[in-house]
Design a protein around this motif. Sequence first.
Motif, PDB file in Angstrom:
ATOM      1  N   LYS A  29       0.809  -1.220   0.000  1.00  0.00           N
ATOM      2  CA  LYS A  29       0.000   0.000   0.000  1.00  0.00           C
ATOM      3  C   LYS A  29       0.840   1.266   0.000  1.00  0.00           C
ATOM      4  N   LYS A  30       2.015   1.230   0.640  1.00  0.00           N
ATOM      5  CA  LYS A  30       2.810   2.445   0.795  1.00  0.00           C
ATOM      6  C   LYS A  30       4.119   2.418   0.008  1.00  0.00           C
ATOM      7  N   LYS A  31       4.275   1.448  -0.884  1.00  0.00           N
ATOM      8  CA  LYS A  31       5.528   1.342  -1.633  1.00  0.00           C
ATOM      9  C   LYS A  31       5.860   2.622  -2.403  1.00  0.00           C
ATOM     10  N   ALA A  32       4.853   3.217  -3.005  1.00  0.00           N
ATOM     11  CA  ALA A  32       5.089   4.404  -3.834  1.00  0.00           C
ATOM     12  C   ALA A  32       5.572   5.593  -3.019  1.00  0.00           C
ATOM     13  N   TYR A  33       5.379   5.525  -1.698  1.00  0.00           N
ATOM     14  CA  TYR A  33       5.718   6.667  -0.844  1.00  0.00           C
ATOM     15  C   TYR A  33       6.927   6.409   0.051  1.00  0.00           C
ATOM     16  N   LEU A  34       7.578   5.265  -0.110  1.00  0.00           N
ATOM     17  CA  LEU A  34       8.732   4.960   0.735  1.00  0.00           C
ATOM     18  C   LEU A  34       9.796   6.043   0.622  1.00  0.00           C
ATOM     19  N   GLY A  35      10.002   6.554  -0.589  1.00  0.00           N
ATOM     20  CA  GLY A  35      11.005   7.594  -0.798  1.00  0.00           C
ATOM     21  C   GLY A  35      10.673   8.920  -0.150  1.00  0.00           C
ATOM     22  N   PHE A  36       9.454   9.083   0.349  1.00  0.00           N
ATOM     23  CA  PHE A  36       9.110  10.307   1.077  1.00  0.00           C
ATOM     24  C   PHE A  36       9.772  10.325   2.455  1.00  0.00           C
ATOM     25  N   THR A  37      10.110   9.133   2.957  1.00  0.00           N
ATOM     26  CA  THR A  37      10.688   9.010   4.295  1.00  0.00           C
ATOM     27  C   THR A  37      12.158   8.569   4.246  1.00  0.00           C
ATOM     28  N   ARG A  38      12.504   7.702   3.287  1.00  0.00           N
ATOM     29  CA  ARG A  38      13.864   7.160   3.196  1.00  0.00           C
ATOM     30  C   ARG A  38      14.533   7.670   1.931  1.00  0.00           C
ATOM     31  N   ASN A  39      15.828   8.044   2.026  1.00  0.00           N
ATOM     32  CA  ASN A  39      16.517   8.552   0.849  1.00  0.00           C
ATOM     33  C   ASN A  39      17.044   7.408  -0.017  1.00  0.00           C
ATOM     34  N   ASP A  40      17.630   7.757  -1.158  1.00  0.00           N
ATOM     35  CA  ASP A  40      18.074   6.746  -2.112  1.00  0.00           C
ATOM     36  C   ASP A  40      19.118   5.813  -1.510  1.00  0.00           C
ATOM     37  N   ALA A  41      20.015   6.379  -0.707  1.00  0.00           N
ATOM     38  CA  ALA A  41      21.053   5.546  -0.097  1.00  0.00           C
ATOM     39  C   ALA A  41      20.453   4.565   0.902  1.00  0.00           C
ATOM     40  N   ASP A  42      19.457   5.005   1.665  1.00  0.00           N
ATOM     41  CA  ASP A  42      18.757   4.112   2.597  1.00  0.00           C
ATOM     42  C   ASP A  42      18.157   2.929   1.847  1.00  0.00           C
ATOM     43  N   ILE A  43      17.456   3.243   0.765  1.00  0.00           N
ATOM     44  CA  ILE A  43      16.747   2.199   0.023  1.00  0.00           C
ATOM     45  C   ILE A  43      17.742   1.255  -0.642  1.00  0.00           C
ATOM     46  N   ALA A  44      18.848   1.795  -1.151  1.00  0.00           N
ATOM     47  CA  ALA A  44      19.873   0.937  -1.752  1.00  0.00           C
ATOM     48  C   ALA A  44      20.467  -0.012  -0.712  1.00  0.00           C
ATOM     49  N   ALA A  45      20.686   0.492   0.501  1.00  0.00           N
ATOM     50  CA  ALA A  45      21.213  -0.367   1.564  1.00  0.00           C
ATOM     51  C   ALA A  45      20.221  -1.467   1.923  1.00  0.00           C
ATOM     52  N   MET A  46      18.944  -1.113   1.978  1.00  0.00           N
ATOM     53  CA  MET A  46      17.920  -2.115   2.286  1.00  0.00           C
ATOM     54  C   MET A  46      17.845  -3.173   1.187  1.00  0.00           C
ATOM     55  N   ARG A  47      17.955  -2.736  -0.046  1.00  0.00           N
ATOM     56  CA  ARG A  47      17.940  -3.701  -1.150  1.00  0.00           C
ATOM     57  C   ARG A  47      19.134  -4.645  -1.069  1.00  0.00           C
ATOM     58  N   ALA A  48      20.292  -4.108  -0.692  1.00  0.00           N
ATOM     59  CA  ALA A  48      21.496  -4.941  -0.589  1.00  0.00           C
ATOM     60  C   ALA A  48      21.340  -5.991   0.503  1.00  0.00           C
ATOM     61  N   ILE A  49      20.734  -5.602   1.604  1.00  0.00           N
ATOM     62  CA  ILE A  49      20.483  -6.567   2.687  1.00  0.00           C
ATOM     63  C   ILE A  49      19.532  -7.646   2.211  1.00  0.00           C
TER      64      ILE A  49
END
Length: 462
Positions: free
Chosen positions: A426-446
């Motif tokens: 439900k909130k995937k489209a808005y994740l970037g409103f709270t987390r920056n690109d580096a945060d999301i890249a780190a989460m993807r790597a994990i």
Amino acid sequence: MQQGDVIEALLKALGAEVVTLPEQFGARQVVDWSGLPGATPRAIIRPRNTDEVAVALRICNQYRQAVVAQGGLTGLVGGANLLNGELALSLERMNHIVEIDRISGTITVEAGMPLQVVQEAALDAGLYFPLDLGARGSCTIGGNLATNAGGNRVIKYGMMRDQVLGLEAVLASGEVVGALHKMIKNNSGYDLRNLLIGSEGTLGVITRAVLRLRQRPRAVATAWCALPSYPAVTTLLEEAQAGLAAGVSAFEVMWAGYYDAVLTNLPSLRPPVKERFPFYVLLESVGGDPVRHTQAFEEFLGGMLEKEIVADAALATSEADALAFWAIRDAPGEYPKFIPNHAAYDVSFSVSDVGDVAARCDMRLRERWPQALVMIYGHLGDGNLHIVVDVPGSGKTLHGEIDDVIYDVTREFHGSVSAEHGIGTKKKAYLGFTRNDADIAAMRAIKVALDPNAILNPGKIF
């Protein structure tokens, strides 16, 4: 390997008692409370222990078969819904208490245990498990962990992650990680426990946990407070945290729009105070001495009335009174009776910003939809704000536009688009409103490191 062979492999390894096929589902619920669509699973795996979870995931990983872990299905973001072609992994059979250790103040449970059963077991042992949610009878410990649940008493006891000492989980590979430690202090490398908590079943399947228990409160003081302004609300919070020796265990603030709507539409509720005010607070404090604690609470409340911080108040003189107060705050469970198509938001901010956020959201919503019902309430002590919007006659057609309004304000105030429940779909489209690109890249790597074949709850969070 053909994906169709995975069912045969699972049946051979675990048996028909563990692996249930679609023709045997009956009327079984397979979607959460979000109202979002969900696919029917190819099969439901219901393991009886951690070893069977490990076998199931090892086979699924071998066949590249996607798996969605499901708990009580009380989430609101589609996190436990299937998208297409997955298997469901339900831990409903893993619902046992492993141990209660009164000396260490812990309870070790399997992940399929309902929250309410843990609460009751703690009380039976003379202790207290403080996490509490409206879905307590249905939600499970595994789901609470996977979403890092919060609830009403975060201000005193913290989120679900603050209740956990040890954790056991199974990775996508079938490997079992973690340990059922009872230590509060454990700095032995990376904290896999806190990595798995809040990961929405995308990194591993939590199977057992060691939960902290607290001393059982012997006194509970509860008051319903009416306040003339938002600054009075924040002043009451500051004064209560400083002036109540036992502290504040709940501080639930409700704007007048919420209070008026639920009392108008739910005749079973009774107003605790006679007149209407702009704000209301359900204030609770727990302590150890019933006589002294009640006396101190009454004196504190009297002082707030004398200083005109509180305009009017009702003190609970019995458990029934307290339950009646809480029934007003817990009224969201009755929304289907009068606003079945509402849009609901669970966002968080620094405590100092909550009042401005609420005012801005209300203003922008009414600019777009003057006839909208806007209800705002939340756990002020932890900055968690609930916003509910219903535009009469629109059904659910405006939900996407309402999302944009609420989440734009959330981004402006550097808040979180998800205070509880997680991101799900439900909130995937808005994740970037709270987390920056580096945060999301780190989460993807994990995610790639722990689940390289992306079989665990695919399509969620990112």
